[in-house]
Design a protein around this motif. Structure first.
Motif, mmCIF file in Angstrom:
data_model
loop_
_atom_site.group_PDB
_atom_site.id
_atom_site.type_symbol
_atom_site.label_atom_id
_atom_site.label_comp_id
_atom_site.label_asym_id
_atom_site.label_seq_id
_atom_site.Cartn_x
_atom_site.Cartn_y
_atom_site.Cartn_z
ATOM 1 N N SER A 149 11.282 24.253 -28.608
ATOM 2 C CA SER A 149 12.013 23.851 -27.687
ATOM 3 C C SER A 149 11.842 24.299 -26.020
ATOM 4 C CB SER A 149 13.481 23.947 -28.565
ATOM 5 O OG SER A 149 13.363 23.582 -29.374
ATOM 6 N N LEU A 150 10.922 24.545 -25.709
ATOM 7 C CA LEU A 150 10.572 24.080 -24.007
ATOM 8 C C LEU A 150 10.742 22.538 -23.854
ATOM 9 C CD1 LEU A 150 7.767 26.590 -24.720
ATOM 10 C CD2 LEU A 150 10.472 26.785 -23.182
ATOM 11 N N PHE A 151 12.165 21.742 -23.132
ATOM 12 C CA PHE A 151 12.206 20.821 -23.090
ATOM 13 C C PHE A 151 11.988 20.625 -21.790
ATOM 14 C CE2 PHE A 151 13.510 20.373 -26.846
ATOM 15 C CZ PHE A 151 13.399 18.812 -27.618
ATOM 16 N N PRO A 152 11.217 18.920 -21.292
ATOM 17 C CA PRO A 152 11.673 18.781 -19.768
ATOM 18 C C PRO A 152 13.036 18.831 -19.051
ATOM 19 C CG PRO A 152 10.496 17.309 -20.679
ATOM 20 C CD PRO A 152 11.204 18.465 -21.920
ATOM 21 N N GLU A 153 12.459 19.689 -17.424
ATOM 22 C CA GLU A 153 13.783 19.681 -17.059
ATOM 23 C C GLU A 153 15.071 20.515 -17.454
ATOM 24 O OE1 GLU A 153 14.782 15.506 -15.566
ATOM 25 O OE2 GLU A 153 12.437 15.408 -15.398
ATOM 26 N N HIS A 205 -1.289 12.453 -21.050
ATOM 27 C CA HIS A 205 -1.290 12.728 -20.065
ATOM 28 C C HIS A 205 -2.036 14.357 -19.988
ATOM 29 C CE1 HIS A 205 1.872 13.423 -16.706
ATOM 30 N NE2 HIS A 205 1.566 14.535 -17.189
ATOM 31 N N VAL A 206 -1.171 15.042 -21.053
ATOM 32 C CA VAL A 206 -1.394 16.003 -21.308
ATOM 33 C C VAL A 206 -3.044 16.869 -21.176
ATOM 34 C CG1 VAL A 206 -1.293 18.317 -22.722
ATOM 35 C CG2 VAL A 206 0.708 16.676 -22.164
ATOM 36 N N LEU A 207 -3.686 15.880 -21.741
ATOM 37 C CA LEU A 207 -5.345 16.717 -21.557
ATOM 38 C C LEU A 207 -5.549 15.928 -20.579
ATOM 39 C CD1 LEU A 207 -5.709 16.440 -25.595
ATOM 40 C CD2 LEU A 207 -4.977 18.237 -24.296
ATOM 41 N N SER A 208 -4.953 15.343 -19.715
ATOM 42 C CA SER A 208 -6.352 14.971 -18.325
ATOM 43 C C SER A 208 -5.531 15.521 -17.097
ATOM 44 C CB SER A 208 -5.630 13.671 -17.921
ATOM 45 O OG SER A 208 -5.330 12.606 -19.388
ATOM 46 N N PRO A 209 -7.022 17.081 -17.256
ATOM 47 C CA PRO A 209 -6.785 17.912 -16.328
ATOM 48 C C PRO A 209 -6.019 17.359 -14.811
ATOM 49 C CG PRO A 209 -9.095 17.191 -17.202
ATOM 50 C CD PRO A 209 -8.174 16.867 -17.629
ATOM 51 N N SER A 210 -6.057 15.783 -14.504
ATOM 52 C CA SER A 210 -5.599 14.848 -13.031
ATOM 53 C C SER A 210 -4.673 15.257 -12.835
ATOM 54 C CB SER A 210 -6.647 14.345 -12.326
ATOM 55 O OG SER A 210 -6.735 12.831 -13.419
ATOM 56 N N ALA A 211 -3.769 15.038 -14.534
ATOM 57 C CA ALA A 211 -2.250 14.362 -14.744
ATOM 58 C C ALA A 211 -0.903 15.198 -13.377
ATOM 59 C CB ALA A 211 -2.083 13.981 -15.606
ATOM 60 N N ASP A 212 -0.492 14.803 -12.916
ATOM 61 C CA ASP A 212 0.442 15.581 -12.720
ATOM 62 C C ASP A 212 1.648 16.547 -13.706
ATOM 63 O OD1 ASP A 212 0.563 13.167 -10.309
ATOM 64 O OD2 ASP A 212 2.674 12.520 -11.045
ATOM 65 N N LYS A 213 1.307 17.509 -13.171
ATOM 66 C CA LYS A 213 1.932 18.590 -14.350
ATOM 67 C C LYS A 213 3.656 18.286 -13.758
ATOM 68 C CE LYS A 213 -1.620 20.734 -14.121
ATOM 69 N NZ LYS A 213 -2.713 19.648 -14.425
ATOM 70 N N THR A 214 3.752 17.801 -14.946
ATOM 71 C CA THR A 214 5.393 17.129 -14.892
ATOM 72 C C THR A 214 5.554 18.069 -16.163
ATOM 73 O OG1 THR A 214 4.785 15.072 -15.603
ATOM 74 C CG2 THR A 214 5.080 15.588 -13.408
ATOM 75 N N LEU A 215 5.685 18.048 -17.400
ATOM 76 C CA LEU A 215 6.009 18.696 -18.552
ATOM 77 C C LEU A 215 5.735 19.486 -19.167
ATOM 78 C CD1 LEU A 215 4.278 15.521 -20.451
ATOM 79 C CD2 LEU A 215 6.378 15.816 -19.308
ATOM 80 N N PRO A 216 6.166 20.476 -19.971
ATOM 81 C CA PRO A 216 6.841 21.852 -19.926
ATOM 82 C C PRO A 216 5.081 22.360 -20.609
ATOM 83 C CG PRO A 216 8.375 20.579 -21.614
ATOM 84 C CD PRO A 216 7.621 19.449 -21.067
ATOM 85 N N VAL A 217 4.971 21.474 -21.404
ATOM 86 C CA VAL A 217 3.136 21.991 -22.429
ATOM 87 C C VAL A 217 2.229 22.323 -21.038
ATOM 88 C CG1 VAL A 217 2.476 19.448 -22.840
ATOM 89 C CG2 VAL A 217 1.910 21.485 -24.425
ATOM 90 N N GLN A 218 2.448 22.147 -20.880
ATOM 91 C CA GLN A 218 1.437 21.508 -19.051
ATOM 92 C C GLN A 218 1.258 23.406 -18.485
ATOM 93 O OE1 GLN A 218 2.472 17.379 -17.774
ATOM 94 N NE2 GLN A 218 0.318 17.853 -17.172
ATOM 95 N N HIS A 219 2.162 23.177 -18.442
ATOM 96 C CA HIS A 219 3.089 25.090 -17.681
ATOM 97 C C HIS A 219 2.482 26.358 -18.684
ATOM 98 C CE1 HIS A 219 4.031 22.958 -13.902
ATOM 99 N NE2 HIS A 219 4.711 22.229 -14.741
ATOM 100 N N LEU A 220 1.913 26.386 -19.157
ATOM 101 C CA LEU A 220 1.870 26.802 -20.409
ATOM 102 C C LEU A 220 0.513 27.935 -19.619
ATOM 103 C CD1 LEU A 220 3.081 27.904 -23.242
ATOM 104 C CD2 LEU A 220 1.265 26.275 -23.958
ATOM 105 N N GLN A 221 0.915 29.386 -20.026
ATOM 106 C CA GLN A 221 -0.564 29.704 -19.595
ATOM 107 C C GLN A 221 -0.780 31.011 -20.314
ATOM 108 O OE1 GLN A 221 -1.564 29.966 -15.962
ATOM 109 N NE2 GLN A 221 -0.491 28.270 -14.945
#
Ligand SMILES: O=C1O[C@H](COP(=O)(O)O)[C@@H](O)[C@H](O)[C@H]1O
Length: 242
Positions: A149-153, A205-221
């Motif tokens: 439940s890591l929702f955007p914004e 979006h999530v799997l494209s390396p060049s997409a803007d990092k706007t979504l929670p799943v893209q910030h998972l390290q």
């Protein structure tokens, strides 16, 4: 680098995910004697849970060694139709011999969602093996890019000092309790399950390396191994762009 696999049908995906679960559980049990897994909720994993409760999968797993947690929960009673625990219980947990004290659900009986989250953070701290590391976390992906439940914004995205937190999701007018980035990031393995055409845009979006990092799943390290299991419908647009 994530391992991404595309399956022709949801059924093929679920069978491979069941094999993945069996393999990962056996390896953890050989290594440590236990397997600590966090389940995803929503509707996508239901068919996987049902498969695991049947042969040939159920008989390959020593269920007494499994410790089950939840990646997130809706702040509803445990028998509510929206409850992630109820879904997992009906699809799997009622059918296998996991000792009840090893099924660590998010207790939504607390009068405030924050209390439920604080309680779950304590549960994770006291039950997970040293280092608070899950062997495997199953995750889904919402069409809006949320996972667990890591929702955007939402403010939960900045929580790094606790393993679980409560979050109010305005568009759903509902509270959720979720594990936080630090809890997810430490996992040995993460498996995303994504099916259906309604996920095709977000998957691209999530799997494209060049997409803007706007979504929670893209910030998972993630520190461990990350795998994405997609069905052909969910992967349709991504396969065109890659
Ligand atoms: O609300 C939730 O959504 C995500 C995605 O669910 P899905 O059925 O679209 O795959 C899920 O992973 C999460 O556990 C759930 O609470």
């Amino acid at each position: 680098m994530a391992n991404i696999q595309v399956f022709p049908t949801p059924a093929a995906l679920y069978h491979s995910a069941a094999e993945y679960w069996v393999r990962t559980a056996k390896r953890a049990i050989e290594r440590a004697g236990t397997f600590h897994i966090a389940l995803a909720g929503g509707s996508t994993p239901r068919a996987l849970y049902q498969l695991l409760a049947t042969e040939p999968y159920a008989g390959q797993i020593d269920w007494r060694r499994i410790h089950v947690y939840f990646g997130d929960e809706r702040y509803v009673p445990r028998d509510h139709p929206d409850s992630n625990y109820r879904m997992a219980r009906e699809a799997l947990l009622d059918s296998v011999a996991i000792p009840p004290e090893q099924i660590l659900r998010i207790q939504t009986e607390f009068p405030e969602p924050e209390l439920a989250a604080d309680d779950y953070a304590q549960v994770l701290q006291s039950h997970l093996p040293e280092g608070e590391i899950f062997d495997l976390i199953l995750l889904g992906l919402g069409a809006d890019g949320h996972t667990a439940s890591l929702f955007p914004e939402t403010p939960i995205l900045t929580v790094r000092d606790r393993l679980a937190a409560a979050v109010y999701v305005k568009k759903l007018k509902a509270w959720r309790i979720s594990i936080t980035y630090p809890a997810v990031e430490k996992a040995r393995q993460i498996l995303f399950l994504v099916t259906g055409a309604d996920k095709a845009a977000v998957v691209t979006h999530v799997l494209s390396p060049s997409a803007d990092k706007t979504l929670p799943v893209q910030h998972l390290q993630a520190q461990g191994e990350v795998s994405w299991y997609l069905d052909a419908e969910a992967a349709r647009k991504w396969e065109v762009t890659k």
